[in-house]
Design a protein around this motif. Sequence first.
Motif, PDB file in Angstrom:
ATOM      1  N   ARG A 160      87.447 -77.332  65.443  1.00  0.00           N
ATOM      2  CA  ARG A 160      88.244 -75.851  65.827  1.00  0.00           C
ATOM      3  C   ARG A 160      87.706 -75.104  64.549  1.00  0.00           C
ATOM      4  NH1 ARG A 160      92.803 -79.260  66.946  1.00  0.00           N
ATOM      5  NH2 ARG A 160      93.384 -79.201  69.251  1.00  0.00           N
ATOM      6  N   CYS A 161      87.036 -74.089  64.823  1.00  0.00           N
ATOM      7  CA  CYS A 161      86.547 -72.894  64.143  1.00  0.00           C
ATOM      8  C   CYS A 161      87.240 -71.715  64.388  1.00  0.00           C
ATOM      9  CB  CYS A 161      84.957 -72.719  64.120  1.00  0.00           C
ATOM     10  SG  CYS A 161      84.290 -71.716  63.047  1.00  0.00           S
ATOM     11  N   ARG A 162      87.879 -71.245  63.490  1.00  0.00           N
ATOM     12  CA  ARG A 162      88.720 -70.178  63.777  1.00  0.00           C
ATOM     13  C   ARG A 162      89.744 -70.340  64.920  1.00  0.00           C
ATOM     14  NH1 ARG A 162      83.553 -67.015  62.832  1.00  0.00           N
ATOM     15  NH2 ARG A 162      83.582 -66.737  60.872  1.00  0.00           N
ATOM     16  N   SER A 163      89.647 -69.597  66.181  1.00  0.00           N
ATOM     17  CA  SER A 163      90.483 -69.869  67.376  1.00  0.00           C
ATOM     18  C   SER A 163      89.497 -70.545  68.232  1.00  0.00           C
ATOM     19  CB  SER A 163      91.177 -68.743  67.799  1.00  0.00           C
ATOM     20  OG  SER A 163      90.156 -67.789  68.173  1.00  0.00           O
ATOM     21  N   TYR A 164      88.454 -71.072  68.064  1.00  0.00           N
ATOM     22  CA  TYR A 164      87.149 -71.635  69.215  1.00  0.00           C
ATOM     23  C   TYR A 164      87.683 -73.280  68.844  1.00  0.00           C
ATOM     24  CZ  TYR A 164      85.942 -66.673  68.977  1.00  0.00           C
ATOM     25  OH  TYR A 164      85.690 -65.444  68.972  1.00  0.00           O
TER      26      TYR A 164
END
Length: 139
Positions: free
Chosen positions: A46-50
């Motif tokens: 999970r990177c930021r909201s992705y």
Amino acid sequence: MPAERWSTAQAETLAPDASSVRAARVLSAPGSWSASGRLDDLLWGRCRSYQVCVDLTGPAFTCSCPSRKVPCKHALGLLLLWAESDVSAAPAPAFAVEWQAARAARAAAKPKADATPIRWPRRNGSSSAPSGWPAACSS
């Protein structure tokens, strides 16, 4: 069985362009990821909201970001994170399990290639392909 860790160069060769590599380098820092893990040949994070998944056997990629690039900077960043500092083995979250299951279902549903060669009917003692077809199509 987990895949052997890739080199940074191997991960970078998957990039669609140089700007994707530059953007992925920024995201390859562990602090860019709120969660990440590896389950056999599946990387997830999970990177930021992705939500990002990479299947190392394909390789194949998915990300919830709006980018049209394949792989996107998030998937490349996850690959670079794994190549440079490793990603811990961890149970995959639901989004990763669902993506992996959907890929397996599509692979199972693909029709198998028929290994039997096409035999054209003989006409007038000839075994050639229909008229108008290239000679390479003759048996």
